[in-house]
Design an enzyme around this catalytic site. Structure first.
Site, PDB file in Angstrom:
ATOM      1  N   SER A 174      -8.081   6.402  -4.262  1.00  0.00           N
ATOM      2  CA  SER A 174      -9.389   6.709  -4.838  1.00  0.00           C
ATOM      3  C   SER A 174     -10.228   7.599  -3.938  1.00  0.00           C
ATOM      4  O   SER A 174     -11.067   8.372  -4.412  1.00  0.00           O
ATOM      5  CB  SER A 174     -10.152   5.412  -5.112  1.00  0.00           C
ATOM      6  N   THR A 177     -12.573   3.962  -0.764  1.00  0.00           N
ATOM      7  CA  THR A 177     -12.506   2.674  -0.064  1.00  0.00           C
ATOM      8  C   THR A 177     -13.437   2.706   1.146  1.00  0.00           C
ATOM      9  O   THR A 177     -13.253   3.526   2.051  1.00  0.00           O
ATOM     10  CB  THR A 177     -11.068   2.365   0.373  1.00  0.00           C
ATOM     11  N   GLU A 238       1.424   4.656  -3.849  1.00  0.00           N
ATOM     12  CA  GLU A 238       1.986   4.066  -2.627  1.00  0.00           C
ATOM     13  C   GLU A 238       3.419   4.548  -2.389  1.00  0.00           C
ATOM     14  O   GLU A 238       3.825   4.812  -1.255  1.00  0.00           O
ATOM     15  CB  GLU A 238       1.925   2.538  -2.739  1.00  0.00           C
TER      16      GLU A 238
END
Length: 271
Positions: A174, A177, A238
């Site tokens: 994003s 964080t 990821e």
């Protein structure tokens, strides 16, 4: 002639090294059945498809043909090549080949080679990412050390202070964080360079990064959003972090003449 006599080399390799895996990369458009049978006869372990650059330029991918191979080949392992890149990682996972061959997806990408020089110039490389993204960067830090760089994982007890001679790599899908933003801001304050791996180039992290690499995927906050992936939350991003780290590793090896043996000699021996 090449098929009839060139494949004899496969038989000799198989005889000399019975336990290694053999892939026969053959052009089989004209007499496919004959050439495939010859390859198997001489000891090839895989059958697959490869989409050439000319077909890639027309927008074709190997996935449709590979699906036919997967449907019809039952007793031999399958391989896929040609046009494999991070952007179609989801299709690769759905295709489920036994062997994945990536060439141009690594050698022709701009980011890894461009940043290789920054790696070389940086005195130390620091990496940070939350959760599973952080695990991917830890694996990348291991490769950096094996290539002769001094690398640290932010948050470990032995990690020193970052300076203006260093590089910080942060992974955040994003880019928002808060903990990661705070770490990047501190690195910026002391003058360190920042390289962001993300899916968002309009985030608070993107605004302070010196270099941004946009990877496939979505953030964990995009629940039930299947525009990028059907996988839950940040799984695709990821996975992309890990693959992109390996692509950068290869680019740095090639740019600096680093051999696999050099890296093996630096592999941990207290294990």
């Amino acid at each position: 002639m090449v098929i009839n006599f060139g494949l004899e080399g496969l038989a000799k390799i198989r005889k000399q090294f019975p336990d290694i895996t053999l892939l026969a990369d053959l052009k089989i458009m004209d007499v496919a059945a004959y050439e495939v049978n010859q390859a198997v006869k001489y000891g090839a372990d895989y059958i697959g498809t490869h989409t050439g650059y000319d077909l890639q330029a027309k927008g074709e991918t190997p996935f449709e043909i590979f699906a036919l191979i997967k449907e019809n080949v039952k007793n031999t392992k399958t391989a896929i090549a040609g046009g494999i890149k991070l952007a179609n990682l989801e299709e690769v996972k759905q295709a489920d080949p036994d062997l994945l061959i990536v060439g141009g997806g690594i050698s022709t990408t701009d980011d890894p080679t461009k940043v290789a020089e920054e790696f070389k110039a940086a005195k130390h490389v620091f990496v940070y990412g939350g959760g599973r993204s952080g695990l991917g960067l830890k694996g990348f830090a291991m490769r950096l050390v094996q290539m002769g760089k001094t690398a640290y994982v932010v948050g470990e007890t032995t990690t020193p202070a970052i300076t203006n001679a260093d590089l910080l790599i942060v992974a955040s899908a994003s880019g928002t964080t808060q903990g990661t933003v705070n770490i990047a801001k501190e690195a910026q304050r002391v003058g360190a360079k920042i390289w962001l791996w993300s899916t968002n180039d309009e985030s608070p992290l993107a605004q302070i990064a010196n270099q941004i690499s946009i990877l496939p995927g979505k953030s964990k906050n995009m629940v039930n959003d299947q525009r990028s992936s059907k996988q839950p939350m940040g799984s695709l991003f990821e996975q992309s972090v890990w693959l992109f780290g390996d692509a950068v590793t290869l680019a740095y090896m090639q740019a600096n003449g680093i051999t696999e043996q050099f890296m093996k000699d630096r592999h941990a021996n207290l294990e």
